[in-house]
Design a protein around this motif. Structure first.
Motif, mmCIF file in Angstrom:
data_model
loop_
_atom_site.group_PDB
_atom_site.id
_atom_site.type_symbol
_atom_site.label_atom_id
_atom_site.label_comp_id
_atom_site.label_asym_id
_atom_site.label_seq_id
_atom_site.Cartn_x
_atom_site.Cartn_y
_atom_site.Cartn_z
ATOM 1 N N UNK A 157 6.487 0.477 13.319
ATOM 2 C CA UNK A 157 6.475 -0.547 12.269
ATOM 3 C C UNK A 157 6.182 0.076 10.904
ATOM 4 N N UNK A 158 5.202 0.970 10.864
ATOM 5 C CA UNK A 158 4.868 1.645 9.612
ATOM 6 C C UNK A 158 6.041 2.485 9.114
ATOM 7 N N UNK A 159 6.640 3.231 10.010
ATOM 8 C CA UNK A 159 7.756 4.084 9.607
ATOM 9 C C UNK A 159 8.940 3.264 9.105
ATOM 10 N N UNK A 160 9.240 2.158 9.783
ATOM 11 C CA UNK A 160 10.353 1.307 9.361
ATOM 12 C C UNK A 160 10.182 0.828 7.923
ATOM 13 N N UNK A 167 -3.147 -3.652 7.181
ATOM 14 C CA UNK A 167 -2.799 -3.797 5.760
ATOM 15 C C UNK A 167 -3.125 -2.528 4.985
ATOM 16 N N UNK A 168 -4.281 -1.927 5.271
ATOM 17 C CA UNK A 168 -4.646 -0.693 4.581
ATOM 18 C C UNK A 168 -3.657 0.426 4.885
ATOM 19 N N UNK A 169 -3.240 0.521 6.122
ATOM 20 C CA UNK A 169 -2.306 1.582 6.501
ATOM 21 C C UNK A 169 -0.955 1.379 5.834
ATOM 22 N N UNK A 170 -0.438 0.166 5.831
ATOM 23 C CA UNK A 170 0.845 -0.104 5.182
ATOM 24 C C UNK A 170 0.757 0.202 3.692
ATOM 25 N N UNK A 171 -0.327 -0.233 3.060
ATOM 26 C CA UNK A 171 -0.485 0.026 1.629
ATOM 27 C C UNK A 171 -0.567 1.519 1.353
ATOM 28 N N UNK A 183 -1.230 4.981 12.553
ATOM 29 C CA UNK A 183 -1.323 4.062 13.696
ATOM 30 C C UNK A 183 -2.536 4.387 14.557
ATOM 31 N N UNK A 184 -2.793 5.671 14.775
ATOM 32 C CA UNK A 184 -3.953 6.047 15.575
ATOM 33 C C UNK A 184 -5.256 5.663 14.869
ATOM 34 N N UNK A 185 -5.265 5.742 13.549
ATOM 35 C CA UNK A 185 -6.448 5.326 12.804
ATOM 36 C C UNK A 185 -6.660 3.814 12.892
ATOM 37 N N UNK A 239 0.626 4.084 3.095
ATOM 38 C CA UNK A 239 1.901 4.778 3.274
ATOM 39 C C UNK A 239 2.894 4.391 2.189
ATOM 40 N N UNK A 240 2.924 3.118 1.830
ATOM 41 C CA UNK A 240 3.823 2.685 0.768
ATOM 42 C C UNK A 240 3.467 3.327 -0.565
ATOM 43 N N UNK A 241 2.180 3.366 -0.874
ATOM 44 C CA UNK A 241 1.747 3.981 -2.124
ATOM 45 C C UNK A 241 2.044 5.478 -2.140
ATOM 46 N N UNK A 242 1.869 6.113 -0.991
ATOM 47 C CA UNK A 242 2.121 7.557 -0.919
ATOM 48 C C UNK A 242 3.575 7.872 -1.240
#
Length: 472
Positions: A25-28, A439-443, A428-430, A445-448
């Motif tokens: 999901x994150x990668x997509x 939400x933190x993970x998506x933000x 995802x593991x985190x 990766x998107x910001x990066x």
């Protein structure tokens, strides 16, 4: 893009079903975002003139500093240029054979051969196996490139690049970058990178000639240390004014530390008169690298350091107290590490040195980003694990999304896909371990991706279908 289309090799993803689903999901969410190449060995002239790559060394090694680093650790010379004889067929063949035999060991694990690193497939090579005759492979590749050379514009057109950083000599007038910026068939940005290694290595055979060239280009005398440093500062400003964002340093095993002023002046004078002993040349090189760090703190060019593979505490013939990269950059960080404008990025292909030395150093020094490796490792789980450690030590903002793409241009998109998948898996593991929310993970990766993806209205990343008349 569907999940099945972009998932890629199964071995890259976490084994735990929930972690894998979150990683996909994150990668997509970022899979189709434009790529940012922070560094590549391809000169800007290759793009400006669409110069074809017509030989196996040019295809695999000349523009791939990751492979060059591996070769240097095996004692293999890597200055593959027209003037030093490597273009001779017998020398190129020998280099290719040595490379093949080395990579057979690197690609020891099946996931690397068939899933993790796509160099062999993308180069049109058979899998790196010890029962394959490398000379026969060389002959096949050389024959193919005569009839079907690789054109950089065609290769990069399909890469969806927002920014592409080339490697440029400090004496270069950057005219190729001007041509690229003015080319209406190009989009995005091609930016120069200040690459002064040969000017900072007084043990290099042609160093005095290089110092004279610097004086000729800048109009500043380089017979003494102050003039030499002033000339470098002028060229850094020249590059900054033309879009450069970093300087790059592929240093040998050098301790980066300032000498006492009188010692630095004395050794520089000996270098100008070709009287330096090898140990003195290393000491002066370390001093010049330290001065480069001070310049970076003043002008804001990020300092990117690419220690060679094996640049770690485990390397033989080092004092017991030597902690490898940490000890070698320690004086630099003590000197300018707290300066507001100083940024240091460490790149490596050595996963052991990364986990044992670079991540702890980054946790201690906010100015330091330890960029996770994506190449030449036996296990994708290990590559994810060191990303988890880096995010925990640095936070997601310093190294997440930065891909070590010191690769031949044909491999660049694959390198970035792998990097993004590994980043997504680590996040995802985190999440599953409770250290981040979704939400933190998506933000993060998107910001990066976004913070490295600002694109000017004009510039020069190849659009599909562009190229010179008569080219692809």
């Amino acid at each position: 893009m569907s999940a099945s289309a972009s998932a890629g090799p199964a071995a890259v993803w976490p084994a735990d079903p929930r972690s894998k689903a979150l990683a996909l999901e994150l990668y997509e969410a970022v899979a189709d975002r434009p790529l940012i190449s922070v560094h590549n060995g391809l000169p800007a002239r290759y793009l400006a003139e669409d110069l074809p790559i017509t030989d196996p060394i040019g295809l695999l090694i000349s523009h791939d500093q990751g492979l060059q680093a591996l070769l240097r650790t095996a004692g293999i010379r890597t200055e593959f240029t027209v003037t030093d004889g490597w273009r001779a067929e017998h020398a190129s063949r020998r280099a290719f054979v040595l490379l093949w035999r080395h990579l057979v060991g690197v690609w020891a694990q099946p996931w690397m051969r068939s899933e993790g690193d796509e160099t062999a497939r993308l180069a049109g090579l058979p899998p790196f196996r010890d029962d394959t005759d490398p000379e026969a492979v060389y002959d096949a590749v050389a024959a193919r490139l005569v009839d079907d050379p690789v054109y950089p514009r065609r290769v990069l057109a399909a890469a969806n690049l927002a920014r592409f950083a080339t490697s440029d000599d400090p004496a270069d007038d950057l005219s190729a970058h001007r041509l690229l910026a003015e080319d209406p068939s190009l989009s995005g940005r091609v930016v120069p990178t200040f690459s002064p290694d040969r000017y900072l290595d007084p043990g290099h055979r042609g160093w005095r000639t290089d110092a004279d060239l610097l004086a000729e280009v800048t109009g500043i005398g380089t017979e003494d240390l102050d003039g030499f440093l002033d000339a470098l500062r002028q060229r850094r400003r020249y590059f900054l004014d033309r879009g450069a964002e970093a300087s790059e340093h592929h240093s040998s095993d050098v301790a980066i530390a300032r000498l006492a002023p009188s010692d630095a002046v004395r050794l520089f004078g000996l270098a100008r008169s070709a009287e330096l002993l090898p140990a003195e040349a290393l000491a002066l090189q370390g001093h010049l690298l330290a001065e480069t760090g001070r310049m970076a703190a003043d002008d804001g060019l990020a300092l990117r350091l690419y220690p060679p593979a094996g640049f770690s505490a485990g390397t033989v013939d080092r004092p017991a107290a030597d902690r490898g990269i940490v000890d070698r950059i320690g004086p630099l960080l003590a000197d300018v590490g707290s300066a507001p404008g100083f940024r240091l990025q460490l790149f490596t292909i050595d996963t052991e040195a990364y986990a044992a030395e670079m991540v702890p150093a980054a946790a201690e020094h906010p100015a330091l980003a330890a960029v996770p490796p994506t190449r030449f490792a036996d296990d994708p789980a290990a590559l994810r694990a060191i990303r988890v450690a880096a995010i925990g030590a640095e936070g997601p903002g310093r190294s997440l999304g930065v891909v070590d793409d010191m690769s031949a241009p044909f491999a660049l998109p694959a390198r970035h896909r792998l990097g993004r998948r590994l980043d997504a898996g680590a996040l995802a593991e985190l999440i599953v371990s409770g250290r981040l929310t979704e939400d933190q993970a998506h933000t993060a990766l998107s910001d990066a991706v976004a913070q490295k993806g600002a694109v000017a209205d004009t510039g020069a990343v190849v659009r599909s279908g562009s190229g010179r008349p008569g080219g692809p």
